[in-house]
Design an enzyme around this catalytic site. Sequence first.
Site, mmCIF file in Angstrom:
data_model
loop_
_atom_site.group_PDB
_atom_site.id
_atom_site.type_symbol
_atom_site.label_atom_id
_atom_site.label_comp_id
_atom_site.label_asym_id
_atom_site.label_seq_id
_atom_site.Cartn_x
_atom_site.Cartn_y
_atom_site.Cartn_z
ATOM 1 N N HIS A 1 2.472 3.939 -13.655
ATOM 2 C CA HIS A 1 2.137 2.842 -12.748
ATOM 3 C C HIS A 1 0.905 2.139 -13.323
ATOM 4 C CE1 HIS A 1 1.468 1.481 -8.297
ATOM 5 N NE2 HIS A 1 1.054 0.567 -9.149
ATOM 6 N N ARG B 1 -5.794 -9.481 -3.048
ATOM 7 C CA ARG B 1 -7.051 -9.034 -2.429
ATOM 8 C C ARG B 1 -7.801 -8.161 -3.417
ATOM 9 N NH1 ARG B 1 -5.536 -3.846 -1.934
ATOM 10 N NH2 ARG B 1 -3.422 -3.350 -1.188
ATOM 11 N N GLU C 1 15.651 -1.137 -4.379
ATOM 12 C CA GLU C 1 15.619 -1.308 -5.828
ATOM 13 C C GLU C 1 15.766 0.047 -6.502
ATOM 14 O OE1 GLU C 1 11.851 -3.186 -6.591
ATOM 15 O OE2 GLU C 1 10.824 -1.283 -6.890
ATOM 16 N N GLY D 1 0.785 -1.218 0.000
ATOM 17 C CA GLY D 1 0.000 0.000 0.000
ATOM 18 C C GLY D 1 0.818 1.270 0.000
#
Length: 450
Positions: free
Chosen positions: A209, A293, A201, A165
């Site tokens: 995105h 989810r 990273e 999130g």
Amino acid sequence: MFSSVLIANRGEIALRVARTCRELGIRVIAVYSTADRDTAVVRFADEAVHIGPPTHRRSYLNVPAIIEAALCTGAEAIHPGYGFLSEDPDFAEICAQNGIAFVGPPPESMALLGDKARTRALMTDAGLPLLPGSRKKTLDSADEALRFAESVGFPVIVKPAAGGGGRGMAIVRDAGSFSRAYLDCQANAQAVFGDRRVYVERFLDQARHVEIQVLRDAFGHAVSLGERDCSVQRRHQKLIEETPAPDLPADLLARMGRAAVSGAAAAGLIGAGTFEFLVDERGDFFFMEINGRIQVEHPVTEMVTGVDIVAEQLNIAAGRRMALRQQDVVPRGVSIECRVVAEDPARGFLPTPATLTEFEPPGGPFVRVDTHGYPGWSLGPDYDSLLAKVVVWAPTRAAAIARMDRALGEFRVTGPGLCTTIEFLRGVLADPLFVGAKHTTALIDHLTRM
């Protein structure tokens, strides 16, 4: 199909799940904290159980209270929505031990997906492209992490291995500020997720995105429901989502869809999952993470495909074979979602809790509003500040933008001290970069600096 489902969540997602349950003939059981006793899902449910005081740790994260509520009401399954317990493998295991179906991935798959470093390694082995990063393990010291960051090249992003999130991440642009950011990220990861491990990273400053919605049943059959562009975000939290992703080549999106389906099989995903990718300026895509989810932004996918994702979740959790085939997924038109939250953009998006004196959501053709708001509802400090998700559909992107602007313009919500993001969102929709589909994840930072 289940005869009864307990919804272990609150707010708009609890009400949204309850509505699909009702349409399927499933008895709806709600749980609520003291602060939520008068909310819409409590009134809508066939039965509602009080599980604790307002603080989420003593209510919506109170596993014994939720399990007891399920057992006492005869719930056959628990739908966790998003957030709270939706990605907790221990909770899924406890459900199984008590003979209650968990609407989500099996515990072992969920444990894997919750460890972002392990997931990166698995997806690399499955052939998905990743940005340079600490592939096989997390980094144990600031010195080791700094050496790795220098080998990758700045800027980098430090992420909690157990996170999700967008929480707890830190973007680092030079070696001088790395060690402090690394230690802060470790501390935040421990505080938020109870796990101090982090990984590093490469960070892309200018990227899109894009995520792929996947469904996969226990028999190994999987489909992609297409992509969602989530590039309009602040501090890694999404504000506007749309599908299809504008101005991206069809062959690129098809390859991302195939990669997500392959990744779902490698991870043993069962149910609904979302594969999140970054797309760089050259048109290359890179895997970021998997969320096993329902997503906040799932309505845009439903609007263009006609697929009820919650219904599919329930069918899969009940052990049914998924009837949906890839050739059945034929997206039509364009859908956009705006998250309307009780925050003040002029003060760094500071939350503004208030009691609503006026709440009149928009309507009209092809407008969907997922909300639990109503006049007199008190938006307190204990939970997130989401007021509503406004979702529109139109045949073209230009028409969808115009429809969303119209819908936001007629949204009436007031309360003492209340600020919302409505006008800010309208400004984003009118920005030339967004209108021209030239925006990236840096758009909001650009607008807030102007």
